[in-house]
Design a protein around this motif. Structure first.
Motif, PDB file in Angstrom:
ATOM      1  N   GLU A 277       0.832  -1.207   0.000  1.00 35.23           N
ATOM      2  CA  GLU A 277       0.000   0.000   0.000  1.00 35.23           C
ATOM      3  C   GLU A 277       0.861   1.249   0.000  1.00 35.23           C
ATOM      4  O   GLU A 277       0.638   2.181  -0.781  1.00 35.23           O
ATOM      5  CB  GLU A 277      -0.943   0.038   1.218  1.00 35.23           C
ATOM      6  CG  GLU A 277      -1.959  -1.068   1.247  1.00 35.23           C
ATOM      7  CD  GLU A 277      -1.554  -2.187   2.186  1.00 35.23           C
ATOM      8  OE1 GLU A 277      -0.330  -2.377   2.410  1.00 35.23           O
ATOM      9  OE2 GLU A 277      -2.447  -2.891   2.673  1.00 35.23           O
TER      10      GLU A 277
ATOM     11  N   TYR B 266      -5.776  -1.708  -4.566  1.00 34.05           N
ATOM     12  CA  TYR B 266      -4.789  -2.278  -3.642  1.00 34.05           C
ATOM     13  C   TYR B 266      -4.533  -1.438  -2.405  1.00 34.05           C
ATOM     14  O   TYR B 266      -4.110  -1.968  -1.385  1.00 34.05           O
ATOM     15  CB  TYR B 266      -3.475  -2.519  -4.381  1.00 34.05           C
ATOM     16  CG  TYR B 266      -3.648  -3.483  -5.515  1.00 34.05           C
ATOM     17  CD1 TYR B 266      -3.713  -4.851  -5.274  1.00 34.05           C
ATOM     18  CD2 TYR B 266      -3.792  -3.041  -6.822  1.00 34.05           C
ATOM     19  CE1 TYR B 266      -3.910  -5.747  -6.313  1.00 34.05           C
ATOM     20  CE2 TYR B 266      -3.981  -3.926  -7.868  1.00 34.05           C
ATOM     21  CZ  TYR B 266      -4.043  -5.271  -7.604  1.00 34.05           C
ATOM     22  OH  TYR B 266      -4.239  -6.163  -8.632  1.00 34.05           O
TER      23      TYR B 266
ATOM     24  N   GLY C 240      -8.710  -0.826  -1.456  1.00 33.93           N
ATOM     25  CA  GLY C 240      -9.475  -2.069  -1.570  1.00 33.93           C
ATOM     26  C   GLY C 240      -8.732  -3.246  -0.982  1.00 33.93           C
ATOM     27  O   GLY C 240      -7.706  -3.099  -0.332  1.00 33.93           O
ATOM     28  N   ASP C 241      -9.244  -4.427  -1.251  1.00 32.87           N
ATOM     29  CA  ASP C 241      -8.640  -5.633  -0.691  1.00 32.87           C
ATOM     30  C   ASP C 241      -8.396  -6.694  -1.761  1.00 32.87           C
ATOM     31  O   ASP C 241      -8.490  -7.890  -1.513  1.00 32.87           O
ATOM     32  CB  ASP C 241      -9.512  -6.188   0.429  1.00 32.87           C
ATOM     33  CG  ASP C 241     -10.909  -6.582  -0.042  1.00 32.87           C
ATOM     34  OD1 ASP C 241     -11.230  -6.336  -1.218  1.00 32.87           O
ATOM     35  OD2 ASP C 241     -11.654  -7.143   0.768  1.00 32.87           O
TER      36      ASP C 241
ATOM     37  N   GLU D 259      -6.431  -9.170  -4.110  1.00 28.77           N
ATOM     38  CA  GLU D 259      -5.184  -9.931  -3.939  1.00 28.77           C
ATOM     39  C   GLU D 259      -4.157  -9.503  -4.975  1.00 28.77           C
ATOM     40  O   GLU D 259      -4.503  -9.007  -6.041  1.00 28.77           O
ATOM     41  CB  GLU D 259      -5.478 -11.424  -4.075  1.00 28.77           C
ATOM     42  CG  GLU D 259      -6.266 -11.963  -2.894  1.00 28.77           C
ATOM     43  CD  GLU D 259      -6.389 -13.468  -2.954  1.00 28.77           C
ATOM     44  OE1 GLU D 259      -5.465 -14.140  -3.459  1.00 28.77           O
ATOM     45  OE2 GLU D 259      -7.420 -13.965  -2.488  1.00 28.77           O
TER      46      GLU D 259
END
Length: 129
Positions: free
Chosen positions: A26, A91, A94-95, A97
């Motif tokens: 992040e 990323y 949000g989440d 992958e």
């Protein structure tokens, strides 16, 4: 802000992000966007396309005609910066992958942006109003 200050900040942020690890995707993406924005402003100021008081914050916040004007002179740089900006909602906010791979991509794009900006230092472009 003047071009040389943008360059200084971009280089400082780039040195700092080099300390991030794989788990810091992040922060890496955020830093790549911030450094990339400074490099973009540096290039646009060097090419006399934008004034020192006319800085990009986010490409998505630019008026369409301004983005077009900048894209005439620095199309690849702005494409790369836009791609980094597109990584952020997925990323950083949000989440999704794949954060470490996205961070690697952001750093590769940042390297492209920096290379274009460094070329702008030695090039002259007539002012586009």
């Amino acid at each position: 802000m003047k071009a040389d200050r943008h360059r200084h900040l971009a280089e400082r942020i780039t040195r700092s992000v080099a300390r991030c690890g794989d788990g810091d995707w992040e922060m890496t993406i955020e830093a790549a966007m911030l450094a990339g924005t400074h490099w973009a402003n540096h290039a646009l100021h060097c090419r006399a396309v934008s004034d020192p008081d006319e800085d990009i914050v986010h490409t998505s916040m630019l008026v369409v005609n301004t983005l077009r004007k900048y894209s005439i002179v620095e199309p690849e740089l702005l494409r790369a910066l836009g791609e980094i900006e597109e990584l952020r909602p997925l990323y950083v906010r949000g989440d999704v992958e794949g954060g470490p791979a996205a961070a690697e991509r952001a750093l590769a794009l940042l390297a492209e942006i920096a290379a274009h900006a460094r070329q702008a230092e030695t090039s002259t472009t007539r002012r586009i109003s």
